[in-house]
Design a protein around this motif. Structure first.
Motif, PDB file in Angstrom:
ATOM      1  N   ASP A  42      48.284  37.794  41.327  1.00  0.00           N
ATOM      2  CA  ASP A  42      48.036  39.189  41.634  1.00  0.00           C
ATOM      3  C   ASP A  42      46.529  39.407  41.602  1.00  0.00           C
ATOM      4  O   ASP A  42      45.760  38.462  41.447  1.00  0.00           O
ATOM      5  CB  ASP A  42      48.778  40.107  40.657  1.00  0.00           C
ATOM      6  N   THR A  43      46.107  40.635  41.750  1.00  0.00           N
ATOM      7  CA  THR A  43      44.676  40.929  41.799  1.00  0.00           C
ATOM      8  C   THR A  43      43.979  40.503  40.515  1.00  0.00           C
ATOM      9  O   THR A  43      42.886  39.929  40.555  1.00  0.00           O
ATOM     10  CB  THR A  43      44.451  42.427  42.072  1.00  0.00           C
ATOM     11  N   ILE A  46      43.513  36.580  40.436  1.00  0.00           N
ATOM     12  CA  ILE A  46      42.510  36.109  41.399  1.00  0.00           C
ATOM     13  C   ILE A  46      41.109  36.500  40.946  1.00  0.00           C
ATOM     14  O   ILE A  46      40.185  35.680  40.930  1.00  0.00           O
ATOM     15  CB  ILE A  46      42.809  36.663  42.809  1.00  0.00           C
ATOM     16  N   CYS A  47      40.956  37.771  40.567  1.00  0.00           N
ATOM     17  CA  CYS A  47      39.626  38.231  40.139  1.00  0.00           C
ATOM     18  C   CYS A  47      39.177  37.543  38.857  1.00  0.00           C
ATOM     19  O   CYS A  47      37.995  37.218  38.708  1.00  0.00           O
ATOM     20  CB  CYS A  47      39.628  39.746  39.974  1.00  0.00           C
ATOM     21  N   ARG A  67      43.310  29.551  43.929  1.00  0.00           N
ATOM     22  CA  ARG A  67      44.536  30.337  43.784  1.00  0.00           C
ATOM     23  C   ARG A  67      45.706  29.379  43.883  1.00  0.00           C
ATOM     24  O   ARG A  67      45.604  28.317  44.488  1.00  0.00           O
ATOM     25  CB  ARG A  67      44.617  31.435  44.830  1.00  0.00           C
ATOM     26  N   LEU A  71      48.166  35.474  48.770  1.00  0.00           N
ATOM     27  CA  LEU A  71      47.650  36.746  48.280  1.00  0.00           C
ATOM     28  C   LEU A  71      48.529  37.892  48.734  1.00  0.00           C
ATOM     29  O   LEU A  71      49.039  37.898  49.855  1.00  0.00           O
ATOM     30  CB  LEU A  71      46.236  36.982  48.816  1.00  0.00           C
ATOM     31  N   THR A  75      45.443  42.507  46.821  1.00  0.00           N
ATOM     32  CA  THR A  75      44.393  41.548  46.481  1.00  0.00           C
ATOM     33  C   THR A  75      43.524  41.247  47.695  1.00  0.00           C
ATOM     34  O   THR A  75      42.292  41.198  47.589  1.00  0.00           O
ATOM     35  CB  THR A  75      45.010  40.254  45.922  1.00  0.00           C
ATOM     36  N   THR A  86      37.935  34.523  49.783  1.00  0.00           N
ATOM     37  CA  THR A  86      39.233  34.198  49.190  1.00  0.00           C
ATOM     38  C   THR A  86      39.197  32.787  48.612  1.00  0.00           C
ATOM     39  O   THR A  86      38.796  31.846  49.297  1.00  0.00           O
ATOM     40  CB  THR A  86      40.346  34.269  50.260  1.00  0.00           C
TER      41      THR A  86
END
Length: 103
Positions: A42-43, A46-47, A67, A71, A75, A86
């Motif tokens: 999820d966001t 990833i962040c 990742r 996505l 995201t 990405t």
């Protein structure tokens, strides 16, 4: 050759970021650590991977965000809006290398 896998847990959010630490030293130095979140990213995952890889780089430790899955729209929107690349999909890790969890 992979030295070990370290997993860092944030117990309050239930999210984790894993680091694949590659200790083989090439002519240019150690291979970058692979930083990634959970398998259905999820966001936050990833962040967190992107920011932690950046922090490691700032500390002089080669690192790259990855990742583990596709996505979601939220995201992708966040990354596009902020102009952030990405992370590459990490499809598999070799099973022949030793893996250890961090304390």
């Amino acid at each position: 050759q992979v030295d070990h896998l370290r997993v860092h847990m944030n117990m309050r959010s239930g999210m984790f970021v894993a680091l694949l630490s590659l200790s083989a030293v090439a002519a240019s130095g150690p291979a970058p650590m692979k930083v990634f979140g959970h398998k259905v990213p999820d966001t936050d995952a990833i962040c967190a991977a992107i920011v932690y890889a950046w922090e490691l780089e700032e500390r002089g430790l080669p690192a790259c965000a990855y990742r583990l899955g596709g996505l979601n729209r939220e995201t992708q929107y966040v990354l596009d809006t902020l102009g952030v690349e990405t992370p590459e999909l990490l499809e598999e890790l070799s099973q022949i290398h030793p893996v250890r969890a961090a304390p």
